[in-house]
Structures are given as C-alpha cells and as structure tokens.
Design a protein around this motif. Structure first.
Motif: not given
Length: 332
Positions: A240-245, A275-289, A315-319
């Motif tokens: 999923g991360g590869l596709y998002k990139s 938590a990593t999965s939640l962060n990644n899915l949040g990043g995907l939604y952000k990329s889509q507005g 990871d905490t600081k990044t999120t």
C-alpha cells in the motif's frame, strides 16, 4: 494445542508448579502460540512459566537466560518494549557470565537488545550491539548461517532508518542470498528479506524494482503464514505504501485498510504497528484532500505512540508533525 493444555493441567495438579515437566509444558505452549501469531496467549503462558520458575530455586544458568529471552521476545512482539528490555538485559548478563562472549546465544541477546533499541529510536546504542552480534555469528556460525543473515538484515535496517542507503543495500542483498540458499525461496525469513529490500528501493524512488519484490513477499507470506499473520499485514501495508508513493491511491487504500484491520485483530489496538497503519491511512486520506477522515486517524496513532514509545521516539515525532501540518492546512 488443547492436548498441551490438558497435559499442563494434569502436571500442575499431580506435580509442583516448578517441576521440570510442568515448566517444559509451559515452554511448549509459549512457543506454539508464538508460532501461530497468538501473542497474547503466548505472553500469558510465558508469564506463568516465569512465575513458576520463581517458586523454585532460580539460578543464573543458560536455561534461565533462555527463559528470560523467550519472555522478552513475546513482550517485544506485543510492542511492550519497556517490559522486554530488563528481561533481555538480564539474559545477556547471564549469558556473558555462564557461557562465553562469543557464544551464539550471546549473539542472540546482543541482536535482540540492539533491535529493541532501534525500535525505540536509540540508534547510537543500537549499532555497536548489532555489529558485535554480526561479528560473533560470522566467526562462530559462518557466513552462510540463517542467524548471520538475520544480523546482516538487522544492521541494514538500522542503516536504512538513518538514511544510509548505500550501506544498507549490500547487506540486504547478502542476507537475501543466504536465506534463498540455506532456507529456500519460500521461507518466511526469505520473505522478510525481500520485503526489506523492497522498502529500501521504495525509499530511493526505485519503484519498478520495489513492486515485484513487495508482491512476491506478500504471496509467500499468504502461502506460508496465512492471511491473518502480523507479517502478512506488514506486506499489505508495504505494498500500500508503494502504491501511495506513486500516487496510485485507489490501489493503496484497500491494502492499508486490510493491514489495519488485521493488526487490530492480531496485535491489538495499542500496538506500534497498529499505530503505523493508522498513521499511513491518515496520510493517504490527506493526500486525497480527505482531511476530516485523516485527522482522527493521525490523532489516534499519536496517542498510541505517546503511550507505548514515548514523546521522543521518531515515530511519535513524525506522527505529531503530520497531525500539526494537517491542522494547519485545515485552518487555512
């Protein structure tokens, strides 16, 4: 597994809790649950085993170190790093005392403690431990042993975390070749090395090289480990991360969601991987507005990282940074 439990019940009734047969059955249950990915059950059996040991005469022996190491392993896989650290430190000290500095079990303890420190973002403490473990394994086990491959892989992972890609790649490739040769092309460790090399390529923007490795690792894990194993969830997350990139958001979303649901079920709601999965899915939604959907995911991930890893972990600081930037954009 039920047969093990029945035998354990019988042993605890007819023998003492610290009887060798009772302890052996508890160890068997711990290992079985760990292999099945049932970490909560493994943790309970390991804790029971440790408590039974305390009822007997605990001595600083190689067997005692192994028990401490195994319990630490269960806690580490559950993301309870603070609880795992003192157990692994104690195991290392016992092994240095009763074995020798260049024993394979000593290397295991060094490697485990190094991996723990890396998970906590303590990179300066990580590198000397991983290097020491690697040197012991090269000397005692040889250049083509699976444990040597594990050390190469772990050291490469540290270098990747630090952005030292040119140092990481040859180590990943070396570990992969050992696993393919010694363990076979469909072994879980081979899949792990494929997955890590794919992540490195993704970080470097080498998407055409990363994608086939990601897919191959996922198929191997589905076949060998099953659809609800933590490593399978990792492969789904990585693809999923590869596709998002690459901006392939419609392909990334179902993979991210599947990985998240699997981690919630298998690892629990407060595991760092969840938590990593939640962060990644949040990043995907952000990329889509899709800001309103991204914000609660970022916030949930942040709360888990704060609780489990602490405020200073990368990871905490990044999120936290992700959440703050999102809120700034929403305010505009």
């Amino acid at each position: 597994m039920r047969q093990y439990q029945l035998a354990l019940d019988a042993a605890e009734i007819s023998l003492s809790p610290s009887h060798p047969q009772t302890l052996q059955l508890l160890q068997a249950l711990t290992h079985l649950c760990r292999r099945m990915g049932e970490y909560d059950a493994a943790d309970e059996f390991a804790k029971c085993h440790n408590a039974h040991v305390q009822l007997g005469n605990f001595e600083e022996t190689a067997d005692a170190a192994r028990r401490l190491n195994n319990l630490g392993d269960v806690l580490y896989k559950k993301g309870e790093y603070g609880k795992a650290e003192p157990l692994w430190k104690q195991a290392l000290q016992i092994r240095l005392k009763v074995l020798r500095a260049e024993h394979p079990d000593t290397a295991t303890s060094l490697n485990n403690l190094g991996s723990l420190y890396e998970s906590q973002g303590r990179y300066d403490e990580t590198e000397p431990l991983l290097n020491q473990a690697l040197q012991i394994r090269l000397k005692v086990l040889g250049a083509e042993h699976p444990d040597t491959a594990l050390s190469l892989n772990n050291l490469a992972g540290l270098y990747e975390s630090q952005g030292r890609y040119d140092e990481a790649e040859p180590l990943y490739n070396q570990a992969l070749q050992i696993c393919r040769k010694v363990l076979g092309v469909e072994h879980p460790d081979t899949a792990t090395n494929l997955s890590h090399l794919a992540l490195l390529y993704n970080s470097q923007g080498r998407y055409d090289e990363a994608e086939p490795l990601c897919k191959q690792a996922l198929q191997m894990r589905l076949k060998v480990l099953g659809a609800e194993h933590p490593d399978t969830a990792t492969s789904l997350n990585n693809l999923g991360g590869l596709y998002k990139s690459q901006g392939r958001y419609d392909e990334a979303e179902p993979l991210y969601n599947q990985a998240l649901q699997m981690r919630l079920k298998v690892l629990g709601a407060e595991h760092p991987d969840t938590a990593t999965s939640l962060n990644n899915l949040g990043g995907l939604y952000k990329s889509q507005g899709r800001y309103d959907e991204a914000e609660p995911l970022y916030n949930q991930a942040l709360q888990i990282f704060l609780k489990v890893l602490g405020a200073e972990h990368p990871d905490t600081k990044t999120t936290e940074s992700n959440l703050n930037r999102l809120r700034d954009e929403m305010a505009k």
